[in-house]
Design an enzyme around this catalytic site. Structure first.
Site, PDB file in Angstrom:
ATOM      1  N   ILE A 103       0.837  -1.198   0.000  1.00  0.00           N
ATOM      2  CA  ILE A 103       0.000   0.000   0.000  1.00  0.00           C
ATOM      3  C   ILE A 103       0.873   1.250   0.000  1.00  0.00           C
ATOM      4  O   ILE A 103       1.999   1.229   0.508  1.00  0.00           O
ATOM      5  CB  ILE A 103      -0.965  -0.012   1.220  1.00  0.00           C
ATOM      6  CG1 ILE A 103      -1.928   1.176   1.180  1.00  0.00           C
ATOM      7  CG2 ILE A 103      -0.221  -0.128   2.524  1.00  0.00           C
ATOM      8  CD1 ILE A 103      -3.057   1.110   2.210  1.00  0.00           C
ATOM      9  N   CYS A 104       0.347   2.317  -0.570  1.00  0.00           N
ATOM     10  CA  CYS A 104       0.953   3.653  -0.524  1.00  0.00           C
ATOM     11  C   CYS A 104       2.243   3.689  -1.352  1.00  0.00           C
ATOM     12  O   CYS A 104       2.217   3.515  -2.556  1.00  0.00           O
ATOM     13  CB  CYS A 104       1.164   4.074   0.929  1.00  0.00           C
ATOM     14  SG  CYS A 104       1.503   5.818   1.172  1.00  0.00           S
ATOM     15  N   ALA A 105       3.373   3.937  -0.730  1.00  0.00           N
ATOM     16  CA  ALA A 105       4.649   3.979  -1.436  1.00  0.00           C
ATOM     17  C   ALA A 105       5.255   2.591  -1.623  1.00  0.00           C
ATOM     18  O   ALA A 105       6.134   2.402  -2.458  1.00  0.00           O
ATOM     19  CB  ALA A 105       5.642   4.867  -0.681  1.00  0.00           C
ATOM     20  N   TYR A 124       0.352   5.370  -3.936  1.00  0.00           N
ATOM     21  CA  TYR A 124       0.154   6.758  -3.544  1.00  0.00           C
ATOM     22  C   TYR A 124       0.387   7.656  -4.765  1.00  0.00           C
ATOM     23  O   TYR A 124       1.347   7.441  -5.511  1.00  0.00           O
ATOM     24  CB  TYR A 124       1.118   7.123  -2.415  1.00  0.00           C
ATOM     25  CG  TYR A 124       0.784   8.443  -1.769  1.00  0.00           C
ATOM     26  CD1 TYR A 124      -0.192   8.517  -0.784  1.00  0.00           C
ATOM     27  CD2 TYR A 124       1.434   9.603  -2.161  1.00  0.00           C
ATOM     28  CE1 TYR A 124      -0.518   9.733  -0.195  1.00  0.00           C
ATOM     29  CE2 TYR A 124       1.111  10.831  -1.581  1.00  0.00           C
ATOM     30  CZ  TYR A 124       0.137  10.879  -0.597  1.00  0.00           C
ATOM     31  OH  TYR A 124      -0.189  12.080  -0.021  1.00  0.00           O
ATOM     32  N   SER A 150      -2.768  -0.960  -2.924  1.00  0.00           N
ATOM     33  CA  SER A 150      -3.732   0.058  -2.515  1.00  0.00           C
ATOM     34  C   SER A 150      -3.039   1.420  -2.468  1.00  0.00           C
ATOM     35  O   SER A 150      -1.812   1.502  -2.523  1.00  0.00           O
ATOM     36  CB  SER A 150      -4.336  -0.315  -1.159  1.00  0.00           C
ATOM     37  OG  SER A 150      -5.412   0.532  -0.830  1.00  0.00           O
TER      38      SER A 150
END
Length: 183
Positions: A103-105, A124, A150
């Site tokens: 998720i994210c980075a 992200y 995500s």
């Protein structure tokens, strides 16, 4: 059979993303093993929240796990990239067609490890510009085979509940989501 999920943490991890996944997966009945990339078990998030891991990455036996989830946070992601040991574990999980989630980075770490390839993914906003893969989408959660990605902190609960569905089944994830007032 209870699913075992590895959640590695390095200093600078995004606490909301890590805790959401750990909490939801444990509520669904999964065994979540928090492991430290550091030289000690205490890991410090980007917001200076201290988490005490259960074990060290060097003590992990890949065959004991059904998947891995990488929380984001830029510094944490850089620590994932720097860990050849984590890369080896993730490659072994990939070869066994087990779940790899980020998720994210953290999808950037999967890209740097050679895991992302040409799979569909999300991350992200802005991180996709550092990833040489045209299959970026802005959906909150993207599944492509055994890869689940995500976007970031605001999508962490949706991501965690989706992982709960994958590891513990749709009914159990729905039950946990209802208990958390998600549905």
């Amino acid at each position: 059979m209870t699913k075992r999920i590895l959640v590695p943490l390095g200093n600078g991890f995004e606490e909301l993303e890590a805790i959401s996944v750990i909490d939801v997966l444990r509520r669904t009945g999964c065994e979540v093993v928090i492991t430290s990339l550091n030289e000690n078990l205490e890991v410090i998030s980007q917001g200076k929240v201290k988490i005490v891991a259960q074990t060290f990455l060097s003590q992990i036996q890949v065959e004991d796990f059904d998947g891995v989830v990488l929380p984001g946070g830029w510094e944490g992601t850089q620590n994932f990239i720097a860990s050849s040991q984590l890369s080896q574990i993730i490659h072994e999980l990939k070869n066994q067609n087990k779940i790899i989630a980020a998720i994210c980075a953290a999808p950037f770490a999967l890209f740097k490890m050679g895991i992302l390839g040409e799979k569909n993914f999300t991350c992200y906003p802005g991180i996709e510009k550092m990833i040489d893969n045209p299959n970026y989408t802005q959906r909150n959660v993207v599944v492509d085979g055994n890869l689940i990605t995500s976007r970031g902190p605001a999508t962490a609960l949706e991501f965690a509940l989706h992982l709960g569905e994958v590891f513990a089944g749709k009914e159990k994830a729905k039950e946990v989501g209802e208990g958390m007032l998600k549905f």
